[in-house]
Scaffold this active site. Structure first.
Site, PDB file in Angstrom:
ATOM      1  N   ASN A 105      36.868  29.769  38.488  1.00 17.72           N
ATOM      2  CA  ASN A 105      37.240  28.684  39.394  1.00 17.72           C
ATOM      3  C   ASN A 105      37.531  29.324  40.753  1.00 17.72           C
ATOM      4  O   ASN A 105      38.561  29.960  40.928  1.00 17.72           O
ATOM      5  CB  ASN A 105      38.484  27.971  38.829  1.00 17.72           C
ATOM      6  CG  ASN A 105      39.079  26.971  39.805  1.00 17.72           C
ATOM      7  OD1 ASN A 105      38.445  26.599  40.802  1.00 17.72           O
ATOM      8  ND2 ASN A 105      40.299  26.529  39.522  1.00 17.72           N
ATOM      9  N   TRP A 106      36.610  29.138  41.671  1.00 19.50           N
ATOM     10  CA  TRP A 106      36.747  29.807  42.977  1.00 19.50           C
ATOM     11  C   TRP A 106      37.839  29.186  43.846  1.00 19.50           C
ATOM     12  O   TRP A 106      38.211  29.757  44.867  1.00 19.50           O
ATOM     13  CB  TRP A 106      35.433  29.739  43.750  1.00 19.50           C
ATOM     14  CG  TRP A 106      34.322  30.568  43.206  1.00 19.50           C
ATOM     15  CD1 TRP A 106      34.255  31.197  41.981  1.00 19.50           C
ATOM     16  CD2 TRP A 106      33.092  30.883  43.871  1.00 19.50           C
ATOM     17  NE1 TRP A 106      33.070  31.861  41.850  1.00 19.50           N
ATOM     18  CE2 TRP A 106      32.328  31.681  43.004  1.00 19.50           C
ATOM     19  CE3 TRP A 106      32.548  30.553  45.115  1.00 19.50           C
ATOM     20  CZ2 TRP A 106      31.052  32.162  43.336  1.00 19.50           C
ATOM     21  CZ3 TRP A 106      31.293  31.020  45.458  1.00 19.50           C
ATOM     22  CH2 TRP A 106      30.563  31.825  44.575  1.00 19.50           C
ATOM     23  N   LYS A 107      38.298  28.002  43.486  1.00 22.16           N
ATOM     24  CA  LYS A 107      39.252  27.257  44.319  1.00 22.16           C
ATOM     25  C   LYS A 107      38.701  27.142  45.755  1.00 22.16           C
ATOM     26  O   LYS A 107      37.489  27.047  45.921  1.00 22.16           O
ATOM     27  CB  LYS A 107      40.632  27.917  44.273  1.00 22.16           C
ATOM     28  CG  LYS A 107      41.092  28.140  42.830  1.00 22.16           C
ATOM     29  CD  LYS A 107      42.536  28.436  42.682  1.00 22.16           C
ATOM     30  CE  LYS A 107      42.860  28.603  41.202  1.00 22.16           C
ATOM     31  NZ  LYS A 107      44.264  28.753  40.927  1.00 22.16           N
ATOM     32  N   HIS A 141      42.940  19.679  37.323  1.00 22.59           N
ATOM     33  CA  HIS A 141      43.558  21.003  37.514  1.00 22.59           C
ATOM     34  C   HIS A 141      44.988  20.809  38.025  1.00 22.59           C
ATOM     35  O   HIS A 141      45.254  19.862  38.776  1.00 22.59           O
ATOM     36  CB  HIS A 141      42.733  21.816  38.514  1.00 22.59           C
ATOM     37  CG  HIS A 141      43.194  23.237  38.620  1.00 22.59           C
ATOM     38  ND1 HIS A 141      44.276  23.595  39.393  1.00 22.59           N
ATOM     39  CD2 HIS A 141      42.753  24.367  38.032  1.00 22.59           C
ATOM     40  CE1 HIS A 141      44.465  24.912  39.278  1.00 22.59           C
ATOM     41  NE2 HIS A 141      43.562  25.396  38.453  1.00 22.59           N
ATOM     42  N   GLU A 164      46.594  22.111  40.305  1.00 22.54           N
ATOM     43  CA  GLU A 164      46.708  22.007  41.772  1.00 22.54           C
ATOM     44  C   GLU A 164      46.336  20.607  42.242  1.00 22.54           C
ATOM     45  O   GLU A 164      46.901  20.106  43.216  1.00 22.54           O
ATOM     46  CB  GLU A 164      45.839  23.097  42.445  1.00 22.54           C
ATOM     47  CG  GLU A 164      46.493  24.470  42.309  1.00 22.54           C
ATOM     48  CD  GLU A 164      45.542  25.648  42.224  1.00 22.54           C
ATOM     49  OE1 GLU A 164      44.367  25.496  42.588  1.00 22.54           O
ATOM     50  OE2 GLU A 164      45.985  26.721  41.765  1.00 22.54           O
ATOM     51  N   GLU A 217      46.195  25.490  30.662  1.00 23.25           N
ATOM     52  CA  GLU A 217      46.622  26.332  31.777  1.00 23.25           C
ATOM     53  C   GLU A 217      48.105  26.105  32.053  1.00 23.25           C
ATOM     54  O   GLU A 217      48.461  25.170  32.797  1.00 23.25           O
ATOM     55  CB  GLU A 217      45.817  25.985  33.025  1.00 23.25           C
ATOM     56  CG  GLU A 217      44.331  26.216  32.882  1.00 23.25           C
ATOM     57  CD  GLU A 217      43.691  26.496  34.229  1.00 23.25           C
ATOM     58  OE1 GLU A 217      43.071  27.546  34.362  1.00 23.25           O
ATOM     59  OE2 GLU A 217      43.829  25.683  35.150  1.00 23.25           O
ATOM     60  N   GLY A 224      48.129  31.845  39.078  1.00 24.19           N
ATOM     61  CA  GLY A 224      48.270  32.533  40.359  1.00 24.19           C
ATOM     62  C   GLY A 224      49.565  33.314  40.501  1.00 24.19           C
ATOM     63  O   GLY A 224      49.917  33.757  41.584  1.00 24.19           O
ATOM     64  N   SER A 241      46.267  33.528  35.289  1.00 23.56           N
ATOM     65  CA  SER A 241      46.336  34.978  35.495  1.00 23.56           C
ATOM     66  C   SER A 241      45.516  35.791  34.488  1.00 23.56           C
ATOM     67  O   SER A 241      45.942  36.856  34.044  1.00 23.56           O
ATOM     68  CB  SER A 241      47.788  35.451  35.507  1.00 23.56           C
ATOM     69  OG  SER A 241      48.476  34.849  36.594  1.00 23.56           O
ATOM     70  N   GLY A 251      40.867  32.214  37.808  1.00 19.22           N
ATOM     71  CA  GLY A 251      40.983  31.919  39.233  1.00 19.22           C
ATOM     72  C   GLY A 251      40.795  33.200  40.039  1.00 19.22           C
ATOM     73  O   GLY A 251      39.691  33.702  40.217  1.00 19.22           O
ATOM     74  N   GLY A 252      41.915  33.764  40.498  1.00 16.03           N
ATOM     75  CA  GLY A 252      41.884  34.927  41.381  1.00 16.03           C
ATOM     76  C   GLY A 252      40.940  36.043  40.975  1.00 16.03           C
ATOM     77  O   GLY A 252      40.199  36.592  41.812  1.00 16.03           O
TER      78      GLY A 252
END
Ligand code: PGA
Length: 254
Positions: A9-11, A95, A97, A165, A171, A211, A232-233
């Site tokens: 997930n590149w966000k 998600h 966010e 999640e 994150g 994470s 993600g990251g």
């Protein structure tokens, strides 16, 4: 045989130009796997250029959000029809966010999940508890509530993916222990078996997200009920994403 799904997930990272460069690099480094699919969920502005590059590669394409109408006066929104036309296969729905920053409710997410499946794409429904909820012992209640509300009246279960999640792990560098994730995944299967049936629940792909990184992927993937990850990251750099894709659950699997 159910395949593992490794999803990035590149966000809100990477311009279209950066996306093209990154995906070209990724394809060069990608091995062919029989047992796992690799998905990248890129920003809307990168979907079209990326769709053109990955045509002959094993990479699958996903979006990070969608609206629940095909067209209309909805300034600034992107429709399932538009995503479908580009060749998008998966859409992340709900998600944390989206829930916490943009106020998406279970009711809205329910509409999105249904519409995505109706258009022949696969919704990745995200669920998970906040830190306070975990500390107060409400994890299972929160997750059950989200699942029941977001799947209310949802029928195309064979197209569904659920991502567990925990919000406190997203994150933050704090990953859920493999056993902590596993117990929630087992619980999710029980709920799905109750709403649908046992066979559906066994065939459901349940991802863990929060994470995930090269240092913990092998341990997470050893758990029986973790069918893949939503990263993600750590999916934004070629080396770390490739290491995650090439996870190994025993010495001989590479
Ligand atoms: P993270 O994000 O891997 O950076 O924690 C996961 C996600 O939000 O899907």
């Amino acid at each position: 045989m159910k395949k593992t799904l490794i999803a990035g997930n590149w966000k809100m990272y990477k311009t279209p130009t950066e996306s093209i460069n990154f995906v070209n690099q990724l394809i060069k480094n990608l091995k062919k796997f029989e047992d796992r699919d690799v998905l990248i969920c890129v920003p809307f502005t990168s979907l079209w250029p990326v769709s053109q590059i990955i045509k002959d590669s094993p990479l699958k394409l996903g979006a990070q959000n969608v609206f629940f109408e095909n067209e209309g006066a909805f300034t600034g929104e992107i429709s399932p029809l538009m995503l479908k036309d580009i060749g998008v296969e998966y859409v992340i729905c709900g998600h944390s966010e989206r829930r916490n920053i943009f106020g998406e409710t279970d009711e809205i997410i329910n509409k999105k999940v249904k519409k995505v499946a109706e258009m022949g794409m696969k919704p990745i429904l995200c669920v998970g508890e906040k830190l306070k909820e975990r500390e107060e012992g409400e994890t299972f209640e929160v997750v059950e509530n989200q699942i029941r509300k977001c799947l209310d009246g949802f029928k195309s279960i064979e197209n569904l993916v659920i991502a567990y999640e925990p919000v406190w792990a997203i994150g933050t560098g704090k990953t859920a222990l493999p056993q902590q994730a596993e117990e929630v995944h087992i619980f999710i299967r029980e709920i799905i078996a109750e709403i649908y049936n046992k066979e559906v629940s066994e065939n459901l792909t349940i991802l863990y997200g929060g994470s995930v990184k090269p240092e913990n992927i092998d341990q997470l993937m050893k758990e029986k009920n973790i069918d893949g990850v939503l990263v993600g990251g750590a999916c934004l750099k070629i080396d770390s994403f490739i290491r995650i894709i090439n996870y190994r659950t025993n010495e001989s699997s590479l």
